[in-house]
Write a protein that holds these residues in place. Structure first.
Motif, PDB file in Angstrom:
ATOM      1  N   LYS A   1       0.673  -1.461  -0.292  1.00  0.00           N
ATOM      2  CA  LYS A   1      -0.076  -0.242   0.256  1.00  0.00           C
ATOM      3  C   LYS A   1       0.561   1.408   0.607  1.00  0.00           C
ATOM      4  O   LYS A   1       1.519   1.578   0.633  1.00  0.00           O
ATOM      5  CB  LYS A   1      -0.735   0.180   1.157  1.00  0.00           C
TER       6      LYS A   1
ATOM      7  N   ASN B   1       1.551   5.431   0.852  1.00  0.00           N
ATOM      8  CA  ASN B   1       0.463   6.414   1.579  1.00  0.00           C
ATOM      9  C   ASN B   1       0.070   7.599  -0.119  1.00  0.00           C
ATOM     10  O   ASN B   1       0.240   7.227  -0.912  1.00  0.00           O
ATOM     11  CB  ASN B   1       1.909   6.948   2.148  1.00  0.00           C
TER      12      ASN B   1
ATOM     13  N   VAL C   1       4.113   0.975   1.989  1.00  0.00           N
ATOM     14  CA  VAL C   1       4.299  -0.134   3.199  1.00  0.00           C
ATOM     15  C   VAL C   1       3.715  -1.527   2.581  1.00  0.00           C
ATOM     16  O   VAL C   1       2.974  -1.537   1.875  1.00  0.00           O
ATOM     17  CB  VAL C   1       3.372   0.404   4.393  1.00  0.00           C
TER      18      VAL C   1
ATOM     19  N   VAL D   1       8.396  -0.465   6.034  1.00  0.00           N
ATOM     20  CA  VAL D   1       8.154   0.562   4.893  1.00  0.00           C
ATOM     21  C   VAL D   1       9.066   1.371   4.303  1.00  0.00           C
ATOM     22  O   VAL D   1      10.822   0.844   4.297  1.00  0.00           O
ATOM     23  CB  VAL D   1       8.619   1.877   6.184  1.00  0.00           C
TER      24      VAL D   1
ATOM     25  N   TRP E   1      -3.059   2.685   5.537  1.00  0.00           N
ATOM     26  CA  TRP E   1      -2.147   3.025   6.255  1.00  0.00           C
ATOM     27  C   TRP E   1      -3.233   4.611   6.772  1.00  0.00           C
ATOM     28  O   TRP E   1      -4.248   4.904   6.241  1.00  0.00           O
ATOM     29  CB  TRP E   1      -1.841   4.928   4.585  1.00  0.00           C
ATOM     30  N   CYS E   2      -2.937   4.726   8.107  1.00  0.00           N
ATOM     31  CA  CYS E   2      -4.293   5.853   8.691  1.00  0.00           C
ATOM     32  C   CYS E   2      -4.485   7.118   7.616  1.00  0.00           C
ATOM     33  O   CYS E   2      -3.207   7.867   7.292  1.00  0.00           O
ATOM     34  CB  CYS E   2      -3.848   6.732   9.687  1.00  0.00           C
TER      35      CYS E   2
ATOM     36  N   ASP F   1      -5.150  11.096   6.580  1.00  0.00           N
ATOM     37  CA  ASP F   1      -4.049  12.436   7.143  1.00  0.00           C
ATOM     38  C   ASP F   1      -4.704  12.592   7.853  1.00  0.00           C
ATOM     39  O   ASP F   1      -4.495  14.310   8.737  1.00  0.00           O
ATOM     40  CB  ASP F   1      -3.491  13.125   6.468  1.00  0.00           C
TER      41      ASP F   1
ATOM     42  N   GLU G   1       2.443   9.649   9.822  1.00  0.00           N
ATOM     43  CA  GLU G   1       2.193   8.112   9.643  1.00  0.00           C
ATOM     44  C   GLU G   1       1.788   7.247  10.713  1.00  0.00           C
ATOM     45  O   GLU G   1       2.472   6.628  11.214  1.00  0.00           O
ATOM     46  CB  GLU G   1       1.709   7.999   8.302  1.00  0.00           C
TER      47      GLU G   1
ATOM     48  N   ILE H   1       0.821   3.354  10.625  1.00  0.00           N
ATOM     49  CA  ILE H   1       0.148   2.028   9.965  1.00  0.00           C
ATOM     50  C   ILE H   1      -0.185   1.078  10.677  1.00  0.00           C
ATOM     51  O   ILE H   1       0.073   1.027  11.409  1.00  0.00           O
ATOM     52  CB  ILE H   1       0.960   1.853   9.355  1.00  0.00           C
TER      53      ILE H   1
ATOM     54  N   SER I   1       5.021   4.716  11.449  1.00  0.00           N
ATOM     55  CA  SER I   1       5.887   4.081   9.741  1.00  0.00           C
ATOM     56  C   SER I   1       7.079   5.403  10.133  1.00  0.00           C
ATOM     57  O   SER I   1       8.031   4.963   8.835  1.00  0.00           O
ATOM     58  CB  SER I   1       5.198   5.131   8.645  1.00  0.00           C
TER      59      SER I   1
END
Length: 625
Positions: free
Chosen positions: A436, A438, A445, A455, A499-500, A502, A511, A513, A527
């Motif tokens: 994935k 970002n 990642v 990462v 990824w969370c 933003d 960031e 994860i 991350s």
């Protein structure tokens, strides 16, 4: 033998077909594909036959029963009172003494028990050495393994309390400690019915859609037409649901159930390649010859080989890409008309991904290749052969650059117009399951069967070109291939990562994860530093699905234990749960849809249904979107 007695015959082809069916049922897709290629099963007259689920195990169970009868034909007391275990692989010696505890394959002490024929004792096996759970039989794929004697997947059976009476029925107890507050109510550690894990949530907030006749593996909300939800099941049926818009949060009413889904007729595998190697496109006078029909009117058998594996909408919600185990790529319109299909891939397709601008489409296949498709021209642009093992996932980094990962332990960075990789990212020591990127396209990642996630820095903050990227990597810049940030802590294969978003991330913080694993846990990570921020340990079985809410406020996980858990990312605690039921409990995939007036979760379930949760009607999740 009587003169007219039927002849008993068994061939190596029969065995190959049985083993192939077992591998497919158990989720060993890679191994099944290899067996089919090596033994040339495609030319076998038995290959097209529909074998019952778990046929190999049933036949072995019958053979074991026959051998047990054969060993105990004597009428003496020793044979009648035999307490010795009967094994498929060891010679049997009768004994009146009960079996002693023995050491299992993973070092745990096991009580010798004569399990009912066809039933596995995997569900009752304890955690192995170093806290690592023995690998489940169905691998990474979502497909259920062979059914046990009770008709339920063996490793998904309820666990028995070792202190409970042997005659008491088994029940799945709540995976949440009774001391944990969920929705301000305590959960009792006892058998549960399908429904919310708290007493505050009205069950009417969850719609159950019964439009499938097999396990639902994949689903996706249309990114533009918010009422459209597409769901796909193991029997190759694709349903399009028109979901009524939920009432306002201030209204006491709940969302209405949708009407019958529109169904794309079950796929067939009779596509042919054109002589020039271009994909075949089934069109009649420019119009698609496959259209949507009401599910109630569709009376066509599904193709069992077209097990759906992935769905992806383009950014404007007009085209849907469909990946399938029958190796055929299909792209249909939002109305369900076939836009084009291709048989270029020679192995199951595991991932599909449109570019952000919608011009390109990527596919990843077990034939070791990734393909780049020109969507508007409906043709193959490039077939990348950068891997030496099955290609398991693809991800766009920019509109001209993407990454692919493989069972050969590597990740390759590619760009349009270049058939060779820009860079090969090595570091994982086992199959790389998912990748994935970002939101800014600077970091990637990955997660793998080596129990780690990594990462990687793949672009500069200014969107550096591929030449700049290669130079940066060669110099050993932190976060590049040579110095990837390694996330260590899981005790089994890491199969999902994300990824969370933003939206809710405080300024100046790194960031976050999230990862999910077959060890039954999900984890939050920094991350940049690689620090594990929190471990969520509420699931009791492998975690199949992981999804952040669009704002990043919540992260949801789904497991083969039947539970959906929603966690507060900031508070790092379990906030709300829903249980799918005891029978076929798996939660296979999660999608989350939200804007200013809409907030709902869709779940693909093993019990042949789709669940749609109106988050605005869940008290524990209100006011914190």
């Amino acid at each position: 033998m009587a003169e007219n007695s039927p002849v008993l015959r068994i061939s190596s082809d029969d065995i190959n077909c049985l083993v192939y069916a077992f591998l497919v049922d158990s989720g060993f897709k890679h191994t099944a594909f290899s067996l089919a290629m090596e033994s040339r099963l495609s030319s076998s007259p038995n290959f097209s036959r529909r074998l019952p689920r778990g046929e190999l195990v049933d036949l072995l169970s019958k053979a074991l029963l026959y051998q047990e009868v054969e060993c105990h034909w004597r009428a003496d007391a020793l044979a009648r009172g035999c307490q010795a275990e009967f094994s498929l692989l060891q010679p049997h010696v009768c004994s009146l003494d009960p079996p002693r505890p023995r050491m299992g394959a993973w070092g745990q002490q096991q009580q010798g028990t004569r399990w009912p024929l066809g039933q596995s004792n995997r569900a009752n096996a304890s955690v192995g050495p170093n806290g690592v759970t023995p690998p489940p039989d169905n691998g990474k794929r979502k497909a259920s393994p062979f059914d046990g004697a009770d008709g339920q997947p063996a490793e998904k059976r309820a666990k028995r309390d070792p202190d409970a009476d042997a005659d008491e029925p088994m029940a799945i107890d709540s995976p949440i400690s009774p001391s944990v507050l969920v929705g301000h109510k305590k959960l009792k550690p006892q058998g549960r019915q399908q429904g919310p894990g708290d007493a505050d949530t009205n069950p009417d907030a969850i719609l159950l859609l019964p439009g499938h006749e097999a396990e639902v593996f994949v689903l996706a909300f249309n990114p533009v037409r918010q009422s459209v939800l597409v769901t796909g099941s193991k029997d190759a049926v694709l349903n399009l649901w028109d979901l009524p818009y939920p009432p306002a949060i201030t209204s006491p009413a709940f969302a209405r159930a949708p009407g019958p889904p529109r169904r794309l007729l079950p796929f067939s595998s009779n596509s042919v390649k054109l002589g020039n190697g271009n994909p075949s496109v089934k069109m009649e006078d420019g119009n698609a010859n496959v259209k949507m029909e009401d599910a109630a009117d569709a009376d066509v058998d599904a193709d069992p080989s077209a097990d759906l594996t992935a769905l992806h909408w383009n950014s404007d919600g007009t085209l849907l890409a469909i990946a399938s185990f029958d190796s055929v790529l299909r792209v249909c319109t939002e109305e369900g008309e076939m836009f084009f299909e291709s048989t270029v891939h020679e192995g199951p397709i595991f991932a599909v991904r449109f570019s952000k601008d919608g011009r390109w489409l990527l596919t990843a296949s077990l034939d070791n290749t990734a393909c780049l498709w020109d969507v508007h021209a409906k043709r193959l642009n490039t077939q990348f052969r950068a891997h030496t093992g099955p290609c398991l996932d693809v991800e766009w980094i920019s509109d001209s650059m993407f990454a692919s990962c493989s069972a050969d332990h590597s990740i390759c960075l590619m760009e349009i117009g270049n058939a060779r990789p820009i860079r090969r990212l090595d570091g994982h020591t086992n199959e790389v399951n998912q990748i994935k990127c970002n939101a800014t396209g600077t970091h990637l990642v990955s997660c793998a069967d080596d129990m780690t996630a990594r990462v990687w820095r793949v672009r500069g903050d200014d969107g550096s070109s591929s030449s700049t990227l290669t130079a940066a990597m060669s110099s050993g810049e932190p976060g590049t291939a040579e110095t990837a940030v390694v996330l260590i802590g899981h005790k089994h294969s890491v199969t999902s990562v994300g990824w969370c978003p933003d939206a809710d991330r405080p300024a100046g913080t790194n960031e976050i994860i999230a990862t999910a694993s077959w060890d039954g846990t999900a984890r939050l990570w920094d991350s940049v530093t690689g620090e594990c921020l929190h471990v969520f340990e509420d699931h009791k079985l492998p975690v199949y699905a992981l999804r952040f809410s669009p704002t990043g406020r919540w992260v949801a996980t789904g497991s083969s234990d039947g539970w959906l858990h929603v966690y507060d990312v900031k508070a790092r605690k379990l906030t709300w749960s829903w249980f799918a039921g005891v029978e076929k409990p798996g939660v296979y995939e999660i999608d989350w849809q939200a804007d200013e007036n809409l907030d709902r979760i869709a779940l693909a379930l093993e019990c042949w249904k789709v669940a749609v949760i109106d988050v605005s009607k869940v008290p524990a999740l209100q006011g914190k979107r």
